[in-house]
Design a protein around this motif. Structure first.
Motif, PDB file in Angstrom:
ATOM      1  N   VAL A   5     -37.472  73.353  -4.571  1.00 33.34           N
ATOM      2  CA  VAL A   5     -36.632  72.177  -4.353  1.00 33.34           C
ATOM      3  C   VAL A   5     -36.782  70.947  -5.344  1.00 33.34           C
ATOM      4  O   VAL A   5     -36.132  70.188  -5.879  1.00 33.34           O
ATOM      5  CB  VAL A   5     -36.590  71.687  -2.807  1.00 33.34           C
ATOM      6  CG1 VAL A   5     -37.929  70.862  -2.394  1.00 33.34           C
ATOM      7  CG2 VAL A   5     -35.127  70.609  -2.623  1.00 33.34           C
ATOM      8  N   THR A   6     -38.146  70.831  -5.571  1.00 32.82           N
ATOM      9  CA  THR A   6     -38.949  69.933  -6.376  1.00 32.82           C
ATOM     10  C   THR A   6     -38.276  70.242  -7.889  1.00 32.82           C
ATOM     11  O   THR A   6     -38.115  69.518  -8.652  1.00 32.82           O
ATOM     12  CB  THR A   6     -40.364  69.903  -6.422  1.00 32.82           C
ATOM     13  OG1 THR A   6     -40.617  69.560  -5.159  1.00 32.82           O
ATOM     14  CG2 THR A   6     -40.767  68.611  -7.330  1.00 32.82           C
ATOM     15  N   ASP A   7     -38.430  71.765  -8.317  1.00 31.71           N
ATOM     16  CA  ASP A   7     -38.040  71.903  -9.471  1.00 31.71           C
ATOM     17  C   ASP A   7     -36.649  71.815  -9.950  1.00 31.71           C
ATOM     18  O   ASP A   7     -36.245  71.210 -10.625  1.00 31.71           O
ATOM     19  CB  ASP A   7     -38.214  73.565  -9.827  1.00 31.71           C
ATOM     20  CG  ASP A   7     -39.877  73.948  -9.688  1.00 31.71           C
ATOM     21  OD1 ASP A   7     -40.563  72.936  -9.942  1.00 31.71           O
ATOM     22  OD2 ASP A   7     -40.102  75.177  -9.790  1.00 31.71           O
ATOM     23  N   ARG A   8     -35.819  72.019  -8.604  1.00 29.07           N
ATOM     24  CA  ARG A   8     -34.566  71.656  -8.997  1.00 29.07           C
ATOM     25  C   ARG A   8     -34.209  69.994  -8.946  1.00 29.07           C
ATOM     26  O   ARG A   8     -33.334  69.696 -10.020  1.00 29.07           O
ATOM     27  CB  ARG A   8     -33.542  72.348  -7.644  1.00 29.07           C
ATOM     28  CG  ARG A   8     -33.662  73.589  -7.730  1.00 29.07           C
ATOM     29  CD  ARG A   8     -32.703  74.208  -6.313  1.00 29.07           C
ATOM     30  NE  ARG A   8     -32.870  75.803  -5.931  1.00 29.07           N
ATOM     31  CZ  ARG A   8     -32.278  76.640  -6.959  1.00 29.07           C
ATOM     32  NH1 ARG A   8     -31.434  76.228  -8.081  1.00 29.07           N
ATOM     33  NH2 ARG A   8     -32.261  77.898  -6.541  1.00 29.07           N
ATOM     34  N   VAL A 388     -39.766  59.758  -3.892  1.00 34.16           N
ATOM     35  CA  VAL A 388     -39.619  60.824  -2.838  1.00 34.16           C
ATOM     36  C   VAL A 388     -40.697  61.731  -3.040  1.00 34.16           C
ATOM     37  O   VAL A 388     -41.486  62.086  -4.265  1.00 34.16           O
ATOM     38  CB  VAL A 388     -38.220  61.620  -3.394  1.00 34.16           C
ATOM     39  CG1 VAL A 388     -38.247  62.331  -4.609  1.00 34.16           C
ATOM     40  CG2 VAL A 388     -37.872  62.463  -2.097  1.00 34.16           C
ATOM     41  N   SER A 389     -41.047  62.381  -1.751  1.00 34.18           N
ATOM     42  CA  SER A 389     -42.028  63.366  -1.756  1.00 34.18           C
ATOM     43  C   SER A 389     -41.498  64.736  -1.688  1.00 34.18           C
ATOM     44  O   SER A 389     -40.568  65.035  -1.061  1.00 34.18           O
ATOM     45  CB  SER A 389     -42.726  63.018  -0.247  1.00 34.18           C
ATOM     46  OG  SER A 389     -43.428  64.227   0.291  1.00 34.18           O
ATOM     47  N   SER A 390     -42.024  65.556  -2.366  1.00 33.20           N
ATOM     48  CA  SER A 390     -41.890  67.022  -2.615  1.00 33.20           C
ATOM     49  C   SER A 390     -41.911  67.662  -1.114  1.00 33.20           C
ATOM     50  O   SER A 390     -41.138  68.346  -0.826  1.00 33.20           O
ATOM     51  CB  SER A 390     -42.858  67.933  -3.375  1.00 33.20           C
ATOM     52  OG  SER A 390     -42.548  67.362  -4.914  1.00 33.20           O
ATOM     53  N   VAL A 397     -35.150  70.888   3.699  1.00 37.35           N
ATOM     54  CA  VAL A 397     -34.532  71.942   3.426  1.00 37.35           C
ATOM     55  C   VAL A 397     -34.830  72.785   4.733  1.00 37.35           C
ATOM     56  O   VAL A 397     -33.688  73.559   5.232  1.00 37.35           O
ATOM     57  CB  VAL A 397     -35.402  72.851   2.269  1.00 37.35           C
ATOM     58  CG1 VAL A 397     -34.850  74.125   2.242  1.00 37.35           C
ATOM     59  CG2 VAL A 397     -35.195  72.063   0.788  1.00 37.35           C
ATOM     60  N   THR A 398     -35.903  72.827   5.282  1.00 36.05           N
ATOM     61  CA  THR A 398     -36.248  73.502   6.519  1.00 36.05           C
ATOM     62  C   THR A 398     -35.160  72.966   7.501  1.00 36.05           C
ATOM     63  O   THR A 398     -34.711  73.739   8.601  1.00 36.05           O
ATOM     64  CB  THR A 398     -37.694  73.161   6.939  1.00 36.05           C
ATOM     65  OG1 THR A 398     -38.609  73.643   6.186  1.00 36.05           O
ATOM     66  CG2 THR A 398     -37.701  73.977   8.174  1.00 36.05           C
ATOM     67  N   THR A 399     -34.898  71.682   7.468  1.00 34.65           N
ATOM     68  CA  THR A 399     -34.025  71.199   8.757  1.00 34.65           C
ATOM     69  C   THR A 399     -32.502  71.677   8.403  1.00 34.65           C
ATOM     70  O   THR A 399     -31.981  72.036   9.461  1.00 34.65           O
ATOM     71  CB  THR A 399     -33.985  69.581   8.370  1.00 34.65           C
ATOM     72  OG1 THR A 399     -35.113  69.092   8.735  1.00 34.65           O
ATOM     73  CG2 THR A 399     -32.767  68.935   9.381  1.00 34.65           C
TER      74      THR A 399
END
Length: 411
Positions: A5-8, A388-390, A397-399
């Motif tokens: 998600v951070t890479d994106r 924002v925190s990774s 994403v998990t949510t």
């Protein structure tokens, strides 16, 4: 998942997607489609086979149902691609502070800009996190490219894990949310969703079911122009009239002096010459009554000022922007109940908040798609101090994944 998600997110924020309120087109800036095209390519590559970009810059896609249940509602996941015109979004240079150990964060591109713990106490909860910021010369774009990245990462996870049962999930990435036109051209027949969630909230764990109600007010003033040398007793300078109106606004009814459930009257633009002037305002309140009383106050101030300029005139125009989505969401309590359960399953303490602003979900709710707002993890939106925190993006994403499971289980 966090790296994904951070890479994106890092890929998306370097694409300039600022919207432009002065533009009459949809999208308001063609550059928003640059991100849209990239997102279509990425969605196709992870298996969202119908992903496409339409002429208005919207990205649509579907994660097909993999459950034998026919009763699972179709859920829409929505985020916006544009960034706010409030601060530059050109040439964004993100940085990652790995394993943040506390303390203020001085930004490398402008040493006068510091993300202070005193101003952002949420940093105390992020010890050990990887924190993404801009270099201080631009905004970061976590609003709402964090939400975009989270939805794509969750889509990839669900497609790669077919043992997780879920109903049909529709993906919608919008343009021009920051200028109030985010869902103007959405094709609801094509979208075909029953309920929705915008991934456009702030702190990890927050779920928002209430927004401001919002109107825009435009005041056009026609003064009396004459040569300054001949002006005695005759000139009525429209610029002065505009200044008098602004000067009479209640100081305790401004964005900078209100919080919680207090609304405000906020001048957003002023232009003029001696003969004519134009004032733009936004008016905000959580209730329709509060909104109308503030507009009545503003109109009364304008009329009182104009009484002292008998040769001048004005027009006062109110335009509806969006309404408090709670009115709609209260009729569909399962939307919030399922989100609360999903956040809890993601390992967070759910917190229900009200938004001192609006989202695409505000208007979607009143256009027939009841839509709550879930955290994306960003802070200090619309400013060079945005961060924002990774790990918080990973939790988002998990949510989303857990949300898909809850809707399937409870159908």
């Amino acid at each position: 998942m966090a790296a994904s998600v951070t890479d994106r997110f890092l890929r998306y924020v370097v694409i300039d997607t600022q919207s432009d309120a002065s533009s009459k087109t949809q999208p308001s800036t063609e550059k928003q489609k640059d991100l849209g095209r990239l997102l279509v390519d990425e969605l196709l590559s992870i298996g969202v086979s119908d992903a496409h970009l339409d002429e208005h810059g919207y990205v649509y896609g579907t994660i097909p149902s993999n459950t034998p249940k026919n009763s699972v509602p179709v859920i829409c996941l929505c985020a916006h691609m544009d960034t706010a015109p409030d601060f530059s979004g050109t040439n964004v240079k993100p940085q990652i502070i790995r394993h943040y150990q506390g303390g203020d964060i001085r930004l490398p591109g402008d040493s006068t800009r510091v993300i202070r713990v005193a101003d952002h106490p949420v940093l105390k909860d992020m010890i050990g996190h990887d924190i993404v910021t801009s270099d201080g010369t631009t905004l970061l774009g976590a609003d709402d490219k964090a939400g975009v990245a989270e939805i794509v990462a969750a889509a990839e996870f669900l497609i790669n894990n077919p043992d997780i049962k879920h109903g049909t999930i529709r993906i919608l990435f919008t343009t021009d949310e920051e200028i109030g036109r985010g869902v103007d051209k959405v094709d609801f027949k094509k979208l075909g969703a029953d309920f929705g969630y915008t991934m456009d909230g702030g702190a990890a764990g927050s779920i928002e079911d209430e927004t401001f109600s919002a109107d825009a007010v435009e005041i056009a003033i026609k003064g009396v122009a004459i040569h300054p040398g001949l002006a005695y007793g005759r000139m009525e300078n429209a610029i002065r009239i505009a200044g008098d109106i602004i000067a009479r606004l209640p100081r305790d009814m401004a964005p900078e002096t209100t919080k919680g459930r207090d609304g405000f009257i906020h001048p957003t633009g002023v232009s003029g010459v001696m003969e004519k002037a134009h004032l733009s305002f936004i008016v905000r309140d959580f209730t329709e009554e509060g909104l109308k009383s503030k507009e009545a106050l503003l109109e009364n101030i304008t009329r009182e000022v104009l009484k002292t300029y008998p040769g001048s005139s004005h027009t006062f125009t109110v335009k509806e922007q969006y309404r408090n989505m709670k009115e709609v969401l209260d009729r569909h309590p399962e939307i919030i109940e399922h989100a609360v359960e999903a956040v809890r399953r993601a390992g967070l303490e759910p917190r229900r908040d009200s938004i001192r602003g609006g989202t695409d979900g505000s208007r979607l709710s009143f256009m027939g798609l009841p839509c709550a707002n879930i955290f994306a993890g960003g802070h200090a939106f619309h400013s060079p101090l945005e961060f924002v925190s990774s790990q918080d993006m990973e939790k988002a994403v998990t949510t989303i994944v857990e949300l898909a499971k809850v809707w399937e289980e409870r159908a």
